[in-house]
Design a protein around this motif. Structure first.
Motif, PDB file in Angstrom:
ATOM      1  N   GLU A 222     105.389  42.385  58.394  1.00  0.00           N
ATOM      2  CA  GLU A 222     106.865  42.726  58.974  1.00  0.00           C
ATOM      3  C   GLU A 222     107.260  41.632  59.864  1.00  0.00           C
ATOM      4  O   GLU A 222     108.371  41.474  59.673  1.00  0.00           O
ATOM      5  N   ARG A 223     106.438  40.961  60.523  1.00  0.00           N
ATOM      6  CA  ARG A 223     106.843  39.950  61.318  1.00  0.00           C
ATOM      7  C   ARG A 223     106.831  38.615  60.772  1.00  0.00           C
ATOM      8  O   ARG A 223     107.614  37.621  60.979  1.00  0.00           O
ATOM      9  N   TYR A 224     105.842  38.284  59.987  1.00  0.00           N
ATOM     10  CA  TYR A 224     105.490  37.089  59.387  1.00  0.00           C
ATOM     11  C   TYR A 224     105.533  36.866  57.651  1.00  0.00           C
ATOM     12  O   TYR A 224     105.156  36.157  57.308  1.00  0.00           O
ATOM     13  N   ALA A 225     106.449  37.930  57.306  1.00  0.00           N
ATOM     14  CA  ALA A 225     106.344  37.751  55.728  1.00  0.00           C
ATOM     15  C   ALA A 225     106.864  36.560  55.295  1.00  0.00           C
ATOM     16  O   ALA A 225     106.556  36.034  54.134  1.00  0.00           O
ATOM     17  N   GLU A 226     107.804  35.825  55.842  1.00  0.00           N
ATOM     18  CA  GLU A 226     108.590  34.760  55.369  1.00  0.00           C
ATOM     19  C   GLU A 226     107.632  33.445  55.277  1.00  0.00           C
ATOM     20  O   GLU A 226     107.803  32.815  54.566  1.00  0.00           O
ATOM     21  N   LEU A 227     106.239  33.528  56.121  1.00  0.00           N
ATOM     22  CA  LEU A 227     105.221  32.537  55.889  1.00  0.00           C
ATOM     23  C   LEU A 227     104.680  32.775  54.453  1.00  0.00           C
ATOM     24  O   LEU A 227     104.404  31.770  53.880  1.00  0.00           O
ATOM     25  N   GLY A 228     104.619  33.957  53.863  1.00  0.00           N
ATOM     26  CA  GLY A 228     104.106  33.978  52.790  1.00  0.00           C
ATOM     27  C   GLY A 228     105.121  33.807  51.609  1.00  0.00           C
ATOM     28  O   GLY A 228     104.947  33.179  50.604  1.00  0.00           O
ATOM     29  N   ARG A 229     106.379  34.470  51.692  1.00  0.00           N
ATOM     30  CA  ARG A 229     107.349  34.040  50.716  1.00  0.00           C
ATOM     31  C   ARG A 229     107.750  32.638  50.704  1.00  0.00           C
ATOM     32  O   ARG A 229     107.813  31.998  49.418  1.00  0.00           O
ATOM     33  N   GLY A 230     107.844  31.920  51.864  1.00  0.00           N
ATOM     34  CA  GLY A 230     108.040  30.668  51.928  1.00  0.00           C
ATOM     35  C   GLY A 230     107.142  29.876  51.129  1.00  0.00           C
ATOM     36  O   GLY A 230     107.465  28.794  50.510  1.00  0.00           O
ATOM     37  N   ALA A 231     105.833  29.987  51.107  1.00  0.00           N
ATOM     38  CA  ALA A 231     104.998  29.335  50.558  1.00  0.00           C
ATOM     39  C   ALA A 231     105.285  29.262  48.947  1.00  0.00           C
ATOM     40  O   ALA A 231     105.249  28.308  48.434  1.00  0.00           O
ATOM     41  N   SER A 232     105.702  30.489  48.330  1.00  0.00           N
ATOM     42  CA  SER A 232     106.004  30.544  46.708  1.00  0.00           C
ATOM     43  C   SER A 232     107.298  29.677  46.716  1.00  0.00           C
ATOM     44  O   SER A 232     107.144  28.891  45.579  1.00  0.00           O
ATOM     45  N   GLN A 233     108.110  29.992  47.584  1.00  0.00           N
ATOM     46  CA  GLN A 233     109.765  29.315  47.467  1.00  0.00           C
ATOM     47  C   GLN A 233     109.121  27.662  47.400  1.00  0.00           C
ATOM     48  O   GLN A 233     109.869  27.017  46.464  1.00  0.00           O
ATOM     49  N   GLN A 234     108.421  27.273  48.131  1.00  0.00           N
ATOM     50  CA  GLN A 234     108.180  25.757  48.202  1.00  0.00           C
ATOM     51  C   GLN A 234     107.181  25.254  47.008  1.00  0.00           C
ATOM     52  O   GLN A 234     107.504  24.185  46.784  1.00  0.00           O
ATOM     53  N   TYR A 235     106.197  25.961  46.646  1.00  0.00           N
ATOM     54  CA  TYR A 235     105.303  25.398  45.880  1.00  0.00           C
ATOM     55  C   TYR A 235     105.787  25.378  44.359  1.00  0.00           C
ATOM     56  O   TYR A 235     105.556  24.735  43.506  1.00  0.00           O
ATOM     57  N   LEU A 236     106.491  26.541  44.068  1.00  0.00           N
ATOM     58  CA  LEU A 236     106.724  26.862  42.437  1.00  0.00           C
ATOM     59  C   LEU A 236     107.493  25.670  42.088  1.00  0.00           C
ATOM     60  O   LEU A 236     107.451  25.282  40.949  1.00  0.00           O
TER      61      LEU A 236
ATOM     62  N   LEU B 238     107.326  29.104  34.230  1.00  0.00           N
ATOM     63  CA  LEU B 238     107.226  30.106  35.254  1.00  0.00           C
ATOM     64  C   LEU B 238     106.154  30.882  35.236  1.00  0.00           C
ATOM     65  O   LEU B 238     105.250  30.971  36.051  1.00  0.00           O
ATOM     66  N   GLU B 239     105.563  31.360  34.016  1.00  0.00           N
ATOM     67  CA  GLU B 239     104.403  32.203  33.860  1.00  0.00           C
ATOM     68  C   GLU B 239     103.128  31.427  34.279  1.00  0.00           C
ATOM     69  O   GLU B 239     102.204  31.761  35.101  1.00  0.00           O
ATOM     70  N   VAL B 240     103.009  30.417  33.845  1.00  0.00           N
ATOM     71  CA  VAL B 240     101.920  29.335  33.925  1.00  0.00           C
ATOM     72  C   VAL B 240     101.848  29.027  35.438  1.00  0.00           C
ATOM     73  O   VAL B 240     100.800  28.955  36.092  1.00  0.00           O
ATOM     74  N   SER B 241     103.237  28.559  35.969  1.00  0.00           N
ATOM     75  CA  SER B 241     103.116  28.208  37.334  1.00  0.00           C
ATOM     76  C   SER B 241     102.790  29.216  38.368  1.00  0.00           C
ATOM     77  O   SER B 241     101.914  28.953  39.415  1.00  0.00           O
ATOM     78  N   GLU B 242     103.075  30.441  38.006  1.00  0.00           N
ATOM     79  CA  GLU B 242     102.821  31.735  38.848  1.00  0.00           C
ATOM     80  C   GLU B 242     101.275  31.677  38.821  1.00  0.00           C
ATOM     81  O   GLU B 242     100.614  32.171  39.892  1.00  0.00           O
ATOM     82  N   MET B 243     100.711  31.697  37.896  1.00  0.00           N
ATOM     83  CA  MET B 243      99.238  31.806  37.523  1.00  0.00           C
ATOM     84  C   MET B 243      98.459  30.789  38.333  1.00  0.00           C
ATOM     85  O   MET B 243      97.480  31.108  39.154  1.00  0.00           O
TER      86      MET B 243
ATOM     87  N   LEU C 126      94.846  29.102  42.587  1.00  0.00           N
ATOM     88  CA  LEU C 126      94.673  28.220  43.685  1.00  0.00           C
ATOM     89  C   LEU C 126      94.602  28.879  45.045  1.00  0.00           C
ATOM     90  O   LEU C 126      93.858  28.595  45.995  1.00  0.00           O
ATOM     91  N   ARG C 127      95.867  29.828  45.336  1.00  0.00           N
ATOM     92  CA  ARG C 127      95.681  30.662  46.744  1.00  0.00           C
ATOM     93  C   ARG C 127      94.235  31.229  46.557  1.00  0.00           C
ATOM     94  O   ARG C 127      93.794  31.300  47.985  1.00  0.00           O
ATOM     95  N   GLY C 128      93.871  31.950  45.672  1.00  0.00           N
ATOM     96  CA  GLY C 128      92.661  32.612  46.038  1.00  0.00           C
ATOM     97  C   GLY C 128      91.608  31.896  46.308  1.00  0.00           C
ATOM     98  O   GLY C 128      90.632  32.198  47.036  1.00  0.00           O
TER      99      GLY C 128
END
Length: 210
Positions: free
Chosen positions: A134-148, A165-170, A175-177
């Motif tokens: 609730e407080r830090y969601a942007e830290l997670g969303r921001g990661a995807s927006q920056q790396y993709l 897009l499909e391969v990049s999301e995979m 890698l995050r895991g």
């Protein structure tokens, strides 16, 4: 983990104005952000606070609240800055890969960068987003927006947008895991095996043609 709750009030009570809009103010803001970013890269997010940030920046907490909306805003901006550094270094590493023509070889070159300077802090940032979304969601969303965008740029040019897009999301999810596992389990052998499986999957994807 991150103690900024006590630092939220002063900005609201005293109405510190932001410095955006003047060259001098922006230069000072960048200077302060760079110093706080260096502190995060070295010491991580544990026990981060506005007071600690002020010590690292060589300023007072009031000065920081003049240039940033809040302690959370400062933390977010510093994390984004660290990610920008990592992305820049990753793209340089991918371009220097001897066999940089394939997506698989480019992705292989990313791993040393992803686990290099500042990686502990960035992994902690993702953990913080999971711990208090609730407080830090942007830290997670921001990661995807920056790396993709960078991962999309590594894909073969002849692929259509959906496939990229499909391969990049995979790639991003896998890698995050691996990074979480790297930080928490220390299972180097298992991570290496999983990473090689990812590389083989990318090689098969490229071999499949357009």
């Amino acid at each position: 983990m991150v103690d900024v709750s006590a630092d939220q009030g002063p900005a609201a009570r005293t109405g510190y104005r932001r410095s955006a809009g003047t060259p001098r103010g922006e230069a000072r803001r960048r200077e302060l952000l760079e110093r706080v970013t260096e502190d995060l890269a070295t010491n991580g997010l544990v026990d981060f606070s506005l007071r600690r940030a002020a010590r690292a920046a060589g300023a007072t907490h009031k000065v920081l609240l003049y240039h940033f909306d809040s302690a959370d805003d400062l933390l977010l901006q510093a994390v984004l800055r660290l990610r920008d550094r990592r992305i820049d270094n990753a793209m340089i590493a991918a371009s220097r890969e001897p066999d940089s023509r394939t997506l698989a070889s480019r992705v292989r070159s990313l791993w040393p960068v992803l686990t290099g300077e500042g990686s502990r802090t960035l992994d902690q940032a993702i953990g913080l987003a999971m711990y208090d979304p609730e407080r830090y969601a942007e830290l997670g969303r921001g990661a995807s927006q920056q790396y993709l965008p960078s991962l999309l740029a590594l894909c073969p040019e002849h692929w259509d947008g959906r496939r990229k897009l499909e391969v990049s999301e995979m790639i991003l999810a896998v890698l995050r895991g691996f990074l979480v596992d790297h930080r928490t389990s220390g299972d180097t052998e298992g991570i290496t095996a999983g990473f090689e499986a990812l590389i083989r999957a990318l090689e098969r994807e490229e071999a499949a043609g357009p």
